[in-house]
Design an enzyme around this catalytic site. Structure first.
Site, PDB file in Angstrom:
ATOM      1  N   THR A 193      69.881  69.615  70.977  1.00  0.00           N
ATOM      2  CA  THR A 193      69.723  69.915  69.552  1.00  0.00           C
ATOM      3  C   THR A 193      71.040  70.396  68.938  1.00  0.00           C
ATOM      4  O   THR A 193      71.894  70.929  69.649  1.00  0.00           O
ATOM      5  CB  THR A 193      68.650  71.020  69.387  1.00  0.00           C
ATOM      6  OG1 THR A 193      68.713  71.543  68.075  1.00  0.00           O
ATOM      7  CG2 THR A 193      68.874  72.187  70.346  1.00  0.00           C
ATOM      8  N   ASP A 194      71.156  70.257  67.624  1.00  0.00           N
ATOM      9  CA  ASP A 194      72.344  70.792  66.941  1.00  0.00           C
ATOM     10  C   ASP A 194      72.324  72.320  66.886  1.00  0.00           C
ATOM     11  O   ASP A 194      73.336  72.944  66.583  1.00  0.00           O
ATOM     12  CB  ASP A 194      72.473  70.209  65.518  1.00  0.00           C
ATOM     13  CG  ASP A 194      71.290  70.527  64.604  1.00  0.00           C
ATOM     14  OD1 ASP A 194      70.287  71.100  65.082  1.00  0.00           O
ATOM     15  OD2 ASP A 194      71.356  70.188  63.410  1.00  0.00           O
TER      16      ASP A 194
HETATM   17  P1  NAD Z   1      57.640  68.743  71.308  1.00  0.00           P
HETATM   18  O1  NAD Z   1      57.432  70.211  71.441  1.00  0.00           O
HETATM   19  O2  NAD Z   1      56.890  67.977  70.285  1.00  0.00           O
HETATM   20  O3  NAD Z   1      57.336  68.028  72.714  1.00  0.00           O
HETATM   21  C1  NAD Z   1      57.749  68.561  73.940  1.00  0.00           C
HETATM   22  C2  NAD Z   1      56.999  67.832  75.039  1.00  0.00           C
HETATM   23  O4  NAD Z   1      57.461  68.372  76.306  1.00  0.00           O
HETATM   24  C3  NAD Z   1      55.481  68.021  75.004  1.00  0.00           C
HETATM   25  O5  NAD Z   1      54.834  66.793  75.221  1.00  0.00           O
HETATM   26  C4  NAD Z   1      55.203  68.993  76.143  1.00  0.00           C
HETATM   27  O6  NAD Z   1      53.921  68.819  76.732  1.00  0.00           O
HETATM   28  C5  NAD Z   1      56.320  68.635  77.116  1.00  0.00           C
HETATM   29  N1  NAD Z   1      56.634  69.747  78.026  1.00  0.00           N
HETATM   30  C6  NAD Z   1      56.868  71.043  77.676  1.00  0.00           C
HETATM   31  N2  NAD Z   1      57.097  71.768  78.789  1.00  0.00           N
HETATM   32  C7  NAD Z   1      57.047  70.911  79.829  1.00  0.00           C
HETATM   33  C8  NAD Z   1      57.203  71.075  81.241  1.00  0.00           C
HETATM   34  N3  NAD Z   1      57.466  72.281  81.772  1.00  0.00           N
HETATM   35  N4  NAD Z   1      57.099  69.988  82.035  1.00  0.00           N
HETATM   36  C9  NAD Z   1      56.832  68.767  81.505  1.00  0.00           C
HETATM   37  N5  NAD Z   1      56.631  68.556  80.182  1.00  0.00           N
HETATM   38  C10 NAD Z   1      56.743  69.629  79.364  1.00  0.00           C
HETATM   39  O7  NAD Z   1      59.209  68.567  71.147  1.00  0.00           O
HETATM   40  P2  NAD Z   1      60.049  67.502  70.287  1.00  0.00           P
HETATM   41  O8  NAD Z   1      60.196  68.029  68.919  1.00  0.00           O
HETATM   42  O9  NAD Z   1      59.503  66.145  70.513  1.00  0.00           O
HETATM   43  O10 NAD Z   1      61.462  67.641  71.007  1.00  0.00           O
HETATM   44  C11 NAD Z   1      61.776  66.846  72.151  1.00  0.00           C
HETATM   45  C12 NAD Z   1      63.178  67.187  72.607  1.00  0.00           C
HETATM   46  O11 NAD Z   1      64.103  66.934  71.563  1.00  0.00           O
HETATM   47  C13 NAD Z   1      63.350  68.651  72.995  1.00  0.00           C
HETATM   48  O12 NAD Z   1      64.190  68.697  74.126  1.00  0.00           O
HETATM   49  C14 NAD Z   1      64.027  69.272  71.796  1.00  0.00           C
HETATM   50  O13 NAD Z   1      64.837  70.362  72.169  1.00  0.00           O
HETATM   51  C15 NAD Z   1      64.868  68.103  71.296  1.00  0.00           C
HETATM   52  N6  NAD Z   1      65.151  68.097  69.838  1.00  0.00           N
HETATM   53  C16 NAD Z   1      64.138  68.229  68.927  1.00  0.00           C
HETATM   54  C17 NAD Z   1      64.415  68.168  67.564  1.00  0.00           C
HETATM   55  C18 NAD Z   1      63.325  68.271  66.534  1.00  0.00           C
HETATM   56  O14 NAD Z   1      63.627  68.325  65.326  1.00  0.00           O
HETATM   57  N7  NAD Z   1      62.059  68.256  66.891  1.00  0.00           N
HETATM   58  C19 NAD Z   1      65.741  67.985  67.137  1.00  0.00           C
HETATM   59  C20 NAD Z   1      66.748  67.859  68.098  1.00  0.00           C
HETATM   60  C21 NAD Z   1      66.437  67.903  69.448  1.00  0.00           C
END
Ligand code: NAD
Ligand code: TYD
Length: 376
Positions: free
Chosen positions: A133-134
C-alpha cells in the site's frame, strides 16, 4: 504456470483471481484464503466452477500448510494479497495485524523459498509478488503554492496535468514512514520481501497502490459503507472535518496493473500504482450522495443532512498521493476510468447487488463456504 493468489476471497484479490482465471485458461489458479470476516467466496461465484480454479482454505501463518500448498500445487508464482487491511481495526487490535501481515508474509516467503530451492531449476521462472500500500510512505502535507487554494493543477513527472492538494507525491524511493499499526505491519512485510531477494536471491516484486474502490469491497471502508448508508438513510460518519485527501483507483485498474507487473515487471523492483486522482473525503461523500440520490430517483442532494462529523481517527494521515509515472513509462499502464465513471459504476453495482450487501451486513456470507463444500 501454477499461480498461488493469497487473499483471493477479499476485495482486490477477488478481482485479481477473476482476471487471471478468465484470461489465462492454461494456468492453474489456486486461491488461498483463511476466510476471515473480510473473505467472501460469494465474490467469486461466477468463476468458482472454472476448471483452472481451485480454492484452498488456509491461514498464511500456518507454515506447514504453506509448504504443503507450494509443493502439492507445484506453485511457480505467488501473488500475495492476504492481509488485515482496515486501519480502524488496526488501531483497536494491532496484534492481529502483526500476526497476519508480518508473520504470515514471512511464513509464505519461507515456504516459497524452501520449495523453489528444492527444485533442480531453483528460482528460474519463479516470482513472488507482494501487494502493498502507499500508506507505508506516511502522510503528505496539503500545500498552497503561491498562495493558491488546493486543489490546483500540477504536472506529474510523466508530464500529465492533474489536480492535486499538494506539490509532493510518493515515489518509489520515498522513505518509509508508516503511522498506523496497519501501515507499520505492511511496511514490515515489504522489508521482509526485499530481504528475501537480497539474502537468498528470491525473485520478488513489490507494488504500493493507492486507495481502491469498486464492487465487492467490504462495507467497513468509506465508499461501500457510505453508499449503503445513503441508500438506507443512515448517518454518514465523516472523521474530523472530512479534509483528508486520498488518491482513488478503480479496483479493476489495479488488477490489470498486477497482471502486467506479474508478467513483465522487473525482478527486485518496486512500482507505485495510483490514479493521479486526489479527492478530499467530504467531496467524495457529496459525489456519493449526489450519485445515489440520482440513481434512486430522489431529489438532488436530498440526503446531504446524513453527513455527521464524528471524532477524528487517531493519527489520521492527512494526504496520500501516488506518482505512478514509472509504471506508466516502463510498462505502459494507465488507469482506464475517469473517477466519475468509476463512481457511477460502483454506485450502480452496490445498488443492483443489495443481496450481496445484505448477506455481508447480516453475516450470512460466512456460511457460504460450509454450504458450498457440504454440497460437493
Ligand atoms: P480485504 O480485507 O478485502 O481482503 C483480505 C483477504 O485476506 C480476505 O479475503 C481475508 O479472508 C484474507 N486473509 C486475511 N488474513 C488471512 C490469513 N491469515 N491467511 C489467509 N488469508 C487471510 O483486503 P483488500 O482491500 O482486498 O486488500 C488486499 C491487499 O491489497 C492487502 O494486502 C492490502 O494491504 C493491499 N492494498 C489494499 C488497498 C485498498 O484500498 N483496499 C490499497 C493498496 C493495497
Ligand atoms: P478507508 O476507506 O478506511 O481507507 P484508508 O483509511 O485506508 O484510507 O478510509 C478512507 C478515508 O475516509 C480515510 O481518510 C478515513 C475516512 N473515513 C471516514 O471519514 N469515515 C468512515 O466511516 C470511514 C470508514 C473512513
Amino acid at each position: 504456470m501454477n499461480i498461488l493468489i493469497t487473499g483471493g476471497a477479499g476485495f482486490i484479490g477477488s478481482h485479481v483471481v477473476r482476471l487471471f482465471v478468465t484470461k489465462y485458461k492454461d494456468y492453474k489458479i489456486v486461491n488461498l484464503d483463511k476466510l476471515t470476516y473480510a473473505g467472501n467466496l460469494a465474490n467469486l461465484k461466477d468463476i468458482e466452477d472454472c476448471p483452472n480454479y481451485k480454492f484452498v482454505k488456509a491461514d498464511i501463518c500456518d507454515y506447514e500448510a504453506m509448504c504443503r500448498v507450494m509443493r502439492e500445487e507445484q506453485i511457480d508464482g505467488v501473488i500475495h494479497l492476504a492481509a488485515e487491511s482496515h486501519v480502524d481495526r488496526s488501531i483497536r487490535d494491532p496484534f492481529t495485524f502483526a500476526r497476519t501481515n508480518v508473520m504470515g508474509t514471512l511464513s509464505l516467503l519461507q515456504a516459497a523459498k524452501v520449495y523453489w530451492e528444492s527444485l533442480p531449476g531453483g528460482y528460474a521462472g519463479k516470482r513472488f509478488y507482494h501487494i502493498s500500500t502507499d500508506e507505508v510512505y506516511g502522510a503528505l502535507e496539503l500545500t498552497h503554492p503561491k498562495g493558491i487554494e488546493p486543489p490546483f493543477t500540477t504536472k506529474a513527472s510523466s508530464g500529465q496535468h492533474h489536480l492535486a492538494y499538494g506539490d509532493q507525491f510518493f515515489l518509489e524511493d520515498t522513505k518509509y514512514q508508516p503511522h498506523s499499526p496497519y501501515s507499520a505491519s505492511k511496511a514490515s512485510s515489504d522489508h521482509f520481501v526485499r530481504a528475501y531477494h537480497d539474502t537468498y536471491g528470491m525473485p520478488t516484486i513489490v507494488t504500493n497502490c493507492s486507495n481502491n474502490y469498486g464492487p465487492y469491497q467490504f462495507p467497513e471502508k468509506l465508499i461501500p459503507l457510505f453508499i449503503n448508508n445513503i441508500c438506507h438513510k443512515k448517518p454518514l460518519p465523516v472523521y474530523g472535518k472530512g479534509e483528508n485527501v486520498r488518491d482513488w483507483l478503480y479496483v479493476e485498474d489495479h488488477a490489470r496493473a498486477i497482471d502486467l507487473i506479474f508478467h513483465k515487471g522487473r525482478i527486485a523492483d518496486t512500482y507505485n500504482i495510483g490514479g493521479f486522482n486526489e479527492w478530499k473525503n467530504i467531496d467524495i461523500v457529496k459525489v456519493l450522495i449526489k450519485t445515489v440520490d440520482r440513481v434512486l430517483g430522489r431529489g438532488e442532494f436530498e440526503d446531504l443532512n446524513l453527513i455527521t462529523y464524528v471524532t477524528d481517527r487517531q493519527g489520521h494521515d492527512l494526504r496520500y498521493a501516488i506518482d505512478s509515472t514509472k509504471l506508466q513509462k516502463e510498462l505502459g499502464w494507465e488507469p482506464s476510468l475517469q473517477f466519475e465513471e468509476g463512481i457511477e459504476k460502483t454506485v450502480r453495482w452496490y445498488l443492483d447487488n443489495q443481496k450481496w450487501m445484505d448477506n455481508v451486513t447480516s453475516g450470512d456470507y460466512q456460511r457460504y463456504y460450509e454450504e458450498m463444500y457440504a454440497k460437493r
